[in-house]
Design a protein around this motif. Structure first.
Motif, PDB file in Angstrom:
ATOM      1  N   TYR A   1      57.238 -24.397  27.039  1.00  0.00           N
ATOM      2  CA  TYR A   1      57.021 -25.054  25.740  1.00  0.00           C
ATOM      3  C   TYR A   1      55.766 -25.922  25.778  1.00  0.00           C
ATOM      4  O   TYR A   1      54.926 -25.864  24.863  1.00  0.00           O
ATOM      5  CB  TYR A   1      58.242 -25.893  25.381  1.00  0.00           C
ATOM      6  N   SER A   2      55.614 -26.731  26.825  1.00  0.00           N
ATOM      7  CA  SER A   2      54.426 -27.582  26.933  1.00  0.00           C
ATOM      8  C   SER A   2      53.159 -26.745  27.031  1.00  0.00           C
ATOM      9  O   SER A   2      52.118 -27.114  26.482  1.00  0.00           O
ATOM     10  CB  SER A   2      54.553 -28.500  28.157  1.00  0.00           C
ATOM     11  N   GLY A   3      53.233 -25.606  27.728  1.00  0.00           N
ATOM     12  CA  GLY A   3      52.073 -24.721  27.836  1.00  0.00           C
ATOM     13  C   GLY A   3      51.677 -24.126  26.495  1.00  0.00           C
ATOM     14  O   GLY A   3      50.486 -24.041  26.158  1.00  0.00           O
ATOM     15  N   ARG A   4      52.672 -23.709  25.707  1.00  0.00           N
ATOM     16  CA  ARG A   4      52.358 -23.152  24.381  1.00  0.00           C
ATOM     17  C   ARG A   4      51.762 -24.224  23.475  1.00  0.00           C
ATOM     18  O   ARG A   4      50.793 -23.983  22.746  1.00  0.00           O
ATOM     19  CB  ARG A   4      53.636 -22.578  23.749  1.00  0.00           C
ATOM     20  N   LYS A   5      52.340 -25.406  23.531  1.00  0.00           N
ATOM     21  CA  LYS A   5      51.833 -26.516  22.706  1.00  0.00           C
ATOM     22  C   LYS A   5      50.415 -26.898  23.130  1.00  0.00           C
ATOM     23  O   LYS A   5      49.547 -27.176  22.293  1.00  0.00           O
ATOM     24  CB  LYS A   5      52.771 -27.713  22.842  1.00  0.00           C
ATOM     25  N   TYR A   6      50.173 -26.910  24.432  1.00  0.00           N
ATOM     26  CA  TYR A   6      48.842 -27.246  24.954  1.00  0.00           C
ATOM     27  C   TYR A   6      47.803 -26.244  24.451  1.00  0.00           C
ATOM     28  O   TYR A   6      46.698 -26.632  24.034  1.00  0.00           O
ATOM     29  CB  TYR A   6      48.898 -27.261  26.477  1.00  0.00           C
ATOM     30  N   GLN A   7      48.124 -24.961  24.467  1.00  0.00           N
ATOM     31  CA  GLN A   7      47.176 -23.944  24.003  1.00  0.00           C
ATOM     32  C   GLN A   7      46.876 -24.096  22.517  1.00  0.00           C
ATOM     33  O   GLN A   7      45.711 -23.993  22.089  1.00  0.00           O
ATOM     34  CB  GLN A   7      47.751 -22.553  24.270  1.00  0.00           C
ATOM     35  N   ALA A   8      47.932 -24.351  21.723  1.00  0.00           N
ATOM     36  CA  ALA A   8      47.718 -24.519  20.282  1.00  0.00           C
ATOM     37  C   ALA A   8      46.871 -25.759  19.995  1.00  0.00           C
ATOM     38  O   ALA A   8      46.003 -25.740  19.107  1.00  0.00           O
ATOM     39  CB  ALA A   8      49.065 -24.613  19.568  1.00  0.00           C
ATOM     40  N   ASP A   9      47.101 -26.829  20.752  1.00  0.00           N
ATOM     41  CA  ASP A   9      46.294 -28.043  20.568  1.00  0.00           C
ATOM     42  C   ASP A   9      44.839 -27.797  20.943  1.00  0.00           C
ATOM     43  O   ASP A   9      43.916 -28.243  20.230  1.00  0.00           O
ATOM     44  CB  ASP A   9      46.867 -29.183  21.416  1.00  0.00           C
ATOM     45  N   ARG A  10      44.607 -27.090  22.046  1.00  0.00           N
ATOM     46  CA  ARG A  10      43.238 -26.788  22.468  1.00  0.00           C
ATOM     47  C   ARG A  10      42.538 -25.895  21.443  1.00  0.00           C
ATOM     48  O   ARG A  10      41.340 -26.062  21.162  1.00  0.00           O
ATOM     49  CB  ARG A  10      43.258 -26.089  23.832  1.00  0.00           C
ATOM     50  N   LEU A  11      43.263 -24.941  20.885  1.00  0.00           N
ATOM     51  CA  LEU A  11      42.679 -24.056  19.881  1.00  0.00           C
ATOM     52  C   LEU A  11      42.188 -24.866  18.682  1.00  0.00           C
ATOM     53  O   LEU A  11      41.073 -24.656  18.191  1.00  0.00           O
ATOM     54  CB  LEU A  11      43.712 -23.028  19.427  1.00  0.00           C
ATOM     55  N   GLN A  12      43.001 -25.803  18.231  1.00  0.00           N
ATOM     56  CA  GLN A  12      42.653 -26.575  17.046  1.00  0.00           C
ATOM     57  C   GLN A  12      41.574 -27.608  17.319  1.00  0.00           C
ATOM     58  O   GLN A  12      40.738 -27.889  16.444  1.00  0.00           O
ATOM     59  CB  GLN A  12      43.911 -27.263  16.497  1.00  0.00           C
ATOM     60  N   SER A  13      41.552 -28.177  18.524  1.00  0.00           N
ATOM     61  CA  SER A  13      40.587 -29.248  18.815  1.00  0.00           C
ATOM     62  C   SER A  13      39.249 -28.716  19.329  1.00  0.00           C
ATOM     63  O   SER A  13      38.189 -29.239  18.956  1.00  0.00           O
ATOM     64  CB  SER A  13      41.186 -30.215  19.844  1.00  0.00           C
ATOM     65  N   ASP A  14      39.269 -27.688  20.180  1.00  0.00           N
ATOM     66  CA  ASP A  14      38.047 -27.230  20.834  1.00  0.00           C
ATOM     67  C   ASP A  14      37.374 -26.053  20.135  1.00  0.00           C
ATOM     68  O   ASP A  14      36.178 -25.809  20.345  1.00  0.00           O
ATOM     69  CB  ASP A  14      38.345 -26.828  22.280  1.00  0.00           C
TER      70      ASP A  14
ATOM     71  N   VAL B   1      53.995 -14.168  18.516  1.00  0.00           N
ATOM     72  CA  VAL B   1      55.429 -14.447  18.634  1.00  0.00           C
ATOM     73  C   VAL B   1      55.788 -14.538  20.118  1.00  0.00           C
ATOM     74  O   VAL B   1      55.437 -13.648  20.907  1.00  0.00           O
ATOM     75  CB  VAL B   1      56.276 -13.360  17.947  1.00  0.00           C
ATOM     76  N   TYR B   2      56.495 -15.619  20.485  1.00  0.00           N
ATOM     77  CA  TYR B   2      56.916 -15.842  21.872  1.00  0.00           C
ATOM     78  C   TYR B   2      58.443 -15.699  21.918  1.00  0.00           C
ATOM     79  O   TYR B   2      59.186 -16.678  21.772  1.00  0.00           O
ATOM     80  CB  TYR B   2      56.492 -17.235  22.345  1.00  0.00           C
ATOM     81  N   LYS B   3      58.916 -14.475  22.106  1.00  0.00           N
ATOM     82  CA  LYS B   3      60.365 -14.249  22.117  1.00  0.00           C
ATOM     83  C   LYS B   3      61.019 -14.819  23.374  1.00  0.00           C
ATOM     84  O   LYS B   3      62.152 -15.285  23.333  1.00  0.00           O
ATOM     85  CB  LYS B   3      60.661 -12.750  22.001  1.00  0.00           C
ATOM     86  N   ASP B   4      60.319 -14.765  24.490  1.00  0.00           N
ATOM     87  CA  ASP B   4      60.833 -15.329  25.743  1.00  0.00           C
ATOM     88  C   ASP B   4      60.421 -16.799  25.800  1.00  0.00           C
ATOM     89  O   ASP B   4      59.257 -17.128  26.047  1.00  0.00           O
ATOM     90  CB  ASP B   4      60.273 -14.559  26.938  1.00  0.00           C
ATOM     91  N   LEU B   5      61.370 -17.704  25.581  1.00  0.00           N
ATOM     92  CA  LEU B   5      61.065 -19.131  25.534  1.00  0.00           C
ATOM     93  C   LEU B   5      60.698 -19.701  26.892  1.00  0.00           C
ATOM     94  O   LEU B   5      60.259 -20.850  26.979  1.00  0.00           O
ATOM     95  CB  LEU B   5      62.251 -19.897  24.947  1.00  0.00           C
ATOM     96  N   ALA B   6      60.894 -18.948  27.954  1.00  0.00           N
ATOM     97  CA  ALA B   6      60.523 -19.412  29.287  1.00  0.00           C
ATOM     98  C   ALA B   6      59.125 -18.956  29.682  1.00  0.00           C
ATOM     99  O   ALA B   6      58.722 -19.110  30.834  1.00  0.00           O
ATOM    100  CB  ALA B   6      61.538 -18.914  30.328  1.00  0.00           C
ATOM    101  N   GLU B   7      58.365 -18.387  28.726  1.00  0.00           N
ATOM    102  CA  GLU B   7      57.017 -17.916  28.998  1.00  0.00           C
ATOM    103  C   GLU B   7      56.023 -18.615  28.074  1.00  0.00           C
ATOM    104  O   GLU B   7      56.355 -19.021  26.963  1.00  0.00           O
ATOM    105  CB  GLU B   7      56.916 -16.399  28.792  1.00  0.00           C
TER     106      GLU B   7
END
Length: 311
Positions: free
Chosen positions: A190-203, A241-247
């Motif tokens: 979850y933190s990894g997905r959130k980190y990527q989305a934040d980087r996409l929007q900021s950088d 879509v991230y169906k596997d919540l552990a990835e």
């Protein structure tokens, strides 16, 4: 004379009444005394039963300790056969405890490398789960576990959309280590997905057409983008879509073209691949690489293209 006779008669009547009253109360007093004695006996019997149960438990503990002492003595004797007399049993036991302590310390150190650390509390143990992505330290969460039968989670800071209850019901009572590792996988992803989305929007905001849309769990992300920010070409729409919540990488990616390419888009369009080829390539990139890596690659490709056009 008359008054004296009446007074004497009244005293006689009162005396008879008191005698009758005492005759009625006496059995009640005897019953109350018997009841108090019975209650006292029951209390004494209950206390005696409790003491017998305690004595029985203490005897069991004593027998277990005796068996453990004998076992350790036989182990020491077997290990010391044919060797010069070693230190007393107390010293050997101390060395064993020290070795166990070192093992526990090493285990806790290994847990820290995996993002797990723990400390003892008055109720049991509080486990801290630290999340990372590509070496970047992200959010930390804690789970306060009561050491009792059955084990119980007293308090936690895990987000409500993480399946904590399902993981607890499946692993907590049978394999607490596996429970913590699985929970760490979910939180880290979850933190990894959130980190990527934040980087996409900021950088890489220059590549985006409007802000990206995501849900709280960050397992659904949609955004509109251009491969070349300054290009007049039509943008792409991506749905991850991230169906596997552990990835932390998507399991399903859909990229579609918004609008159609105009005939006069320029030489850059002629030099580049077709829309279908770009869509397929983008879907493969989003499925196999973190978002900020994909857009960093887009940026490098754009620089190469501008260099070709300028030459």
């Amino acid at each position: 004379m008359f008054f004296e006779q009446e007074e004497a008669r009244g005293q006689t009547v009162r005396g008879d009444s008191e005698a009758r009253g005492q005759g009625v109360l006496a059995p009640l007093e005897r019953l109350e005394t018997q009841m108090n004695r019975s209650q006292k006996r029951l209390k004494e019997r209950a206390e005696e039963k409790d003491l017998k149960a305690r004595i029985h438990k203490l005897r069991l503990v004593r027998d277990q300790l005796r068996a453990e002492v004998k076992r350790r003595e036989s182990t020491v004797q077997a290990s010391g056969a044919g060797v010069e007399p070693g230190p007393p049993l107390a010293v050997s036991t101390q060395e064993t405890l020290e070795r166990k302590e070192e093992t526990v310390k090493a285990l806790l150190q290994a847990y820290r490398f995996t993002g797990l650390s723990a400390k003892m509390t008055s109720r049991g143990v509080c486990v801290c789960i630290s999340t990372t992505f590509e070496g970047n330290l992200l959010e930390s969460y804690f789970v306060d576990i009561e050491i009792q039968k059955p084990l119980r989670i007293h308090h936690h800071s895990v987000p409500p959309f993480i399946p904590l209850e399902q993981l607890s019901a499946k692993y907590l009572q049978t394999d607490i280590q596996h429970f913590l590792f699985r929970l760490h996988e979910y939180l880290n992803a979850y933190s990894g997905r959130k980190y990527q989305a934040d980087r996409l929007q900021s950088d890489f905001a220059a590549f985006l057409v409007g802000p990206p849309q995501r849900n709280a769990l960050c397992n659904l992300l949609t955004f509109t983008y251009k491969v070349e920010p300054k290009s007049p070409s039509s943008p792409f729409c991506a749905r991850l879509v991230y169906k596997d919540l552990a990835e932390s990488l998507p399991t399903a990616v859909t990229v579609t073209a918004q609008g159609k390419r105009r005939p006069g888009d320029g030489a850059a369009c002629a030099l580049g691949p077709s829309w279908e080829e770009q869509q397929a390539a983008h879907e493969d990139l989003f499925r196999t690489k973190p978002l900020h890596h994909v857009f960093a690659a887009f940026s490098k490709e754009g620089e190469k293209m501008y260099a070709i056009l300028a030459s």
